[in-house]
Design an enzyme around this catalytic site. Structure first.
Site, PDB file in Angstrom:
ATOM      1  CG  ASP A  57      -1.691   1.294   1.405  1.00  0.00           C
ATOM      2  OD1 ASP A  57      -1.675   2.134   0.474  1.00  0.00           O
ATOM      3  OD2 ASP A  57      -2.298   1.486   2.472  1.00  0.00           O
ATOM      4  CD  GLU A 140      36.217   7.422   4.748  1.00  0.00           C
ATOM      5  OE1 GLU A 140      36.069   8.215   5.716  1.00  0.00           O
ATOM      6  OE2 GLU A 140      37.164   7.512   3.953  1.00  0.00           O
ATOM      7  CD  GLU A 142      32.708   9.749  10.090  1.00  0.00           C
ATOM      8  OE1 GLU A 142      33.839   9.843   9.585  1.00  0.00           O
ATOM      9  OE2 GLU A 142      32.100  10.720  10.608  1.00  0.00           O
ATOM     10  CD  GLU A 224      36.080   9.395  12.557  1.00  0.00           C
ATOM     11  OE1 GLU A 224      36.460  10.393  13.195  1.00  0.00           O
ATOM     12  OE2 GLU A 224      36.598   9.072  11.476  1.00  0.00           O
ATOM     13  CD  GLU A 232      35.442   6.327   9.156  1.00  0.00           C
ATOM     14  OE1 GLU A 232      36.276   5.947   8.306  1.00  0.00           O
ATOM     15  OE2 GLU A 232      35.421   7.498   9.601  1.00  0.00           O
ATOM     16  CG  HIS A 281      34.216  11.330   4.289  1.00  0.00           C
ATOM     17  ND1 HIS A 281      35.278  11.222   5.163  1.00  0.00           N
ATOM     18  CD2 HIS A 281      33.541  12.448   4.649  1.00  0.00           C
ATOM     19  CE1 HIS A 281      35.245  12.230   6.018  1.00  0.00           C
ATOM     20  NE2 HIS A 281      34.197  12.983   5.729  1.00  0.00           N
ATOM     21  NE  ARG A 353      41.582  12.849   6.399  1.00  0.00           N
ATOM     22  CZ  ARG A 353      42.631  12.168   5.949  1.00  0.00           C
ATOM     23  NH1 ARG A 353      43.750  12.837   5.659  1.00  0.00           N
ATOM     24  NH2 ARG A 353      42.580  10.869   5.762  1.00  0.00           N
ATOM     25  CD  GLU A 373      37.650  11.351   1.482  1.00  0.00           C
ATOM     26  OE1 GLU A 373      37.232  11.008   2.600  1.00  0.00           O
ATOM     27  OE2 GLU A 373      38.774  11.863   1.308  1.00  0.00           O
ATOM     28  NE  ARG A 375      37.199  15.564   3.858  1.00  0.00           N
ATOM     29  CZ  ARG A 375      37.564  14.673   4.784  1.00  0.00           C
ATOM     30  NH1 ARG A 375      37.931  13.445   4.419  1.00  0.00           N
ATOM     31  NH2 ARG A 375      37.551  14.999   6.061  1.00  0.00           N
TER      32      ARG A 375
END
Length: 484
Positions: A57, A140, A142, A224, A232, A281, A353, A373, A375
């Site tokens: 449904d 990754e 977390e 982490e 993580e 990430h 980073r 990557e 982030r």
């Protein structure tokens, strides 16, 4: 336990061989929330894999369909058959399969446009025109695991019988705990050893079940940066749909196993003020058979190919609108602030980073490991829609040859507004509403996989969330302004 990839009759044989009592059929709504319907194994026959089950449904699933168009079909994907760990049911043996969703019948033309798995499959088909045979994704994941979260909700504030609103978090690792042997201070939770890392055994139990029961490979698990059980789990890279199914499975088993230990897991991005938040990430690479199309051995900067640079250009060009999918809650934007290892600015860097996109420099000259990557995302996102949006944005960058500019080498958090302008760095949205507004004006790149009705339903619900949030007094506001 050895995991086998099964099809059709093999599944029925496995059900009988393993004496499976119930089959659970999993699917997600457009916001990534997992739903499940179960049937006894004796009710399953070979027709289930061609005709599906007339059991949905859709009007009762948020964001799916209206009550006058609610009858839909769940068609199990036999390749996703897995026996569930005992934590799911300690009295009987269960298995699960992910389902695809159809309207009227199970012809491909009847596939439900708001089926998250369908969006991934449609997005992946777009790679063919670029000479890309497949893509790899490495998330990754977390999350936090607390001893308890006590919530005192009330939309009516102190006039309600609940006596106001607020919440409290309890964890043996919290700096406010009296147990000095396990307390972890704010921002000091990266790679602690036992006994401070009280989540080590639970994470390993989760990783063991992911591999033994679901065939999901884990690259690493660890505590982490944040206090109070922030964890993580890095999943081994895989193709688009298996990765999305793996993330959905991981999030579910984290919650199930935490609950069995009388703890509560949350993928809410930022539950603790002043500490780091949870991200997801996404590592991505593009392949033609055995050739990594992101890798260029003669590139002096990062061994990054021109196709890879254009892909980055597309991600950056559409970053603001992608935020509505990658960071889909009001709480998400409490993470996207400076100095908490979360991106704030739209740019890319090499091993940086503080940038929205980072090119990892481990094994830099190793072609198989070259990847991009992204982030920005957090784990509240619908992984299926997220993968599709990232891929389509990157492909749009390749199609339009969008140059991402030079990589930024500086700590971007420390740059002045003038320096950011000189580098051409703009900011990510600062609220869910800003992200939704961006998606409203920049969504053509999604058209090949995201139907208009899906985007409309998604945005309508998310705008409603933002309106309620913006109109609801918080405990902080009461404490700050009540004596004015």
């Amino acid at each position: 336990m050895t995991v086998q990839v099964l099809i059709h009759n093999d599944v029925l044989e496995k059900i009988a061989e393993q004496k499976i009592s119930y089959l659970s059929f999993w699917f997600t709504d457009i916001f990534g929330e997992l739903h499940s319907m179960s049937m006894p194994s004796y009710a399953i026959d070979k027709n289930a894999f061609s005709d599906g089950f007339e059991k949905l449904d859709a009007s009762s699933i948020r964001g799916f369909s209206s009550v006058n168009k609610s009858d839909m079909i769940l068609k199990p994907d036999p390749e996703t058959f897995r026996i569930l760990p005992p934590d799911y049911d300690q009295r009987r043996k269960n298995a699960r399969m992910f389902c695809n969703i159809y309207q009227e019948n199970t012809n491909e033309s009847s596939r439900f446009s708001r089926d998250s798995r369908a969006v991934v499959e449609m997005a992946e088909k777009q790679t063919r025109e670029f000479g890309i045979t497949h893509t790899f994704w490495g998330p990754e994941v977390e999350f936090f695991v607390f001893d308890s979260i006590s919530v005192y909700p009330s939309q009516y504030g102190a006039t309600h019988s609940y006596g106001g609103s607020g919440y409290s978090i309890e964890s043996a690792e919290s700096p406010w705990t009296k147990n000095i042997s396990t307390a972890i201070d704010i921002k000091e939770g990266y790679y602690p050893s036992q006994p401070k890392d009280t989540m080590s055994s639970l994470r390993k139990d989760i990783c063991d079940d992911l591999y033994d029961y679901f065939g999901i490979k884990v690259e690493a698990e660890h505590h982490e940066v944040a206090t109070s059980g922030q964890s993580e789990i890095n999943l081994h890279y895989d193709r688009m749909l298996p990765t999305a199914d793996a993330v959905t499975t991981t999030k579910n088993i984290v919650k199930v196993k935490s609950k069995r230990q009388n703890k509560v897991a949350t993928f809410m991005s930022k539950p603790i003020y002043g500490d780091n938040a949870s991200a997801m990430h996404m590592h991505q690479s593009l392949w033609n058979e055995d050739t990594n199309l992101v890798y260029e051995p003669n590139d002096s900067q990062a061994n990054l190919s021109q196709m890879g640079r254009y892909y980055i250009g597309g991600l950056l060009d559409h970053a603001s609108s992608i935020c509505a999918i990658s960071n889909p809650t009001t709480n998400s934007y409490k993470r996207l602030v400076p100095d908490f290892e979360a991106p704030v600015n739209v740019c890319w860097g090499i091993g940086n980073r503080s940038a929205a996109i980072r090119i990892p420099m481990y094994m830099n000259s190793h072609g198989k490991s070259k990847r991009i990557e992204y982030r920005v995302p957090d784990p509240t996102s619908n992984i299926y829609l997220l993968e599709a949006a990232l891929l389509l944005a990157g492909l749009d960058g390749i199609r339009r040859k969008i140059d991402p500019g030079d990589p930024v080498e500086h700590n971007i958090y420390k740059l002045t507004p003038e320096q950011k302008r000189n580098y051409g760095i703009r900011s990510l949205p600062q609220s869910l509403k800003e992200a939704l507004d961006s998606l409203g004006s920049d969504n053509k790149f999604l058209a090949s996989a995201f139907s208009t009705d899906l985007l409309d339903a998604y945005c309508e619900s998310k705008y409603k969330e933002h309106r309620i949030f913006s109109q609801t007094p918080t405990a902080w506001e009461v404490s700050m302004y009540a004596d004015i």
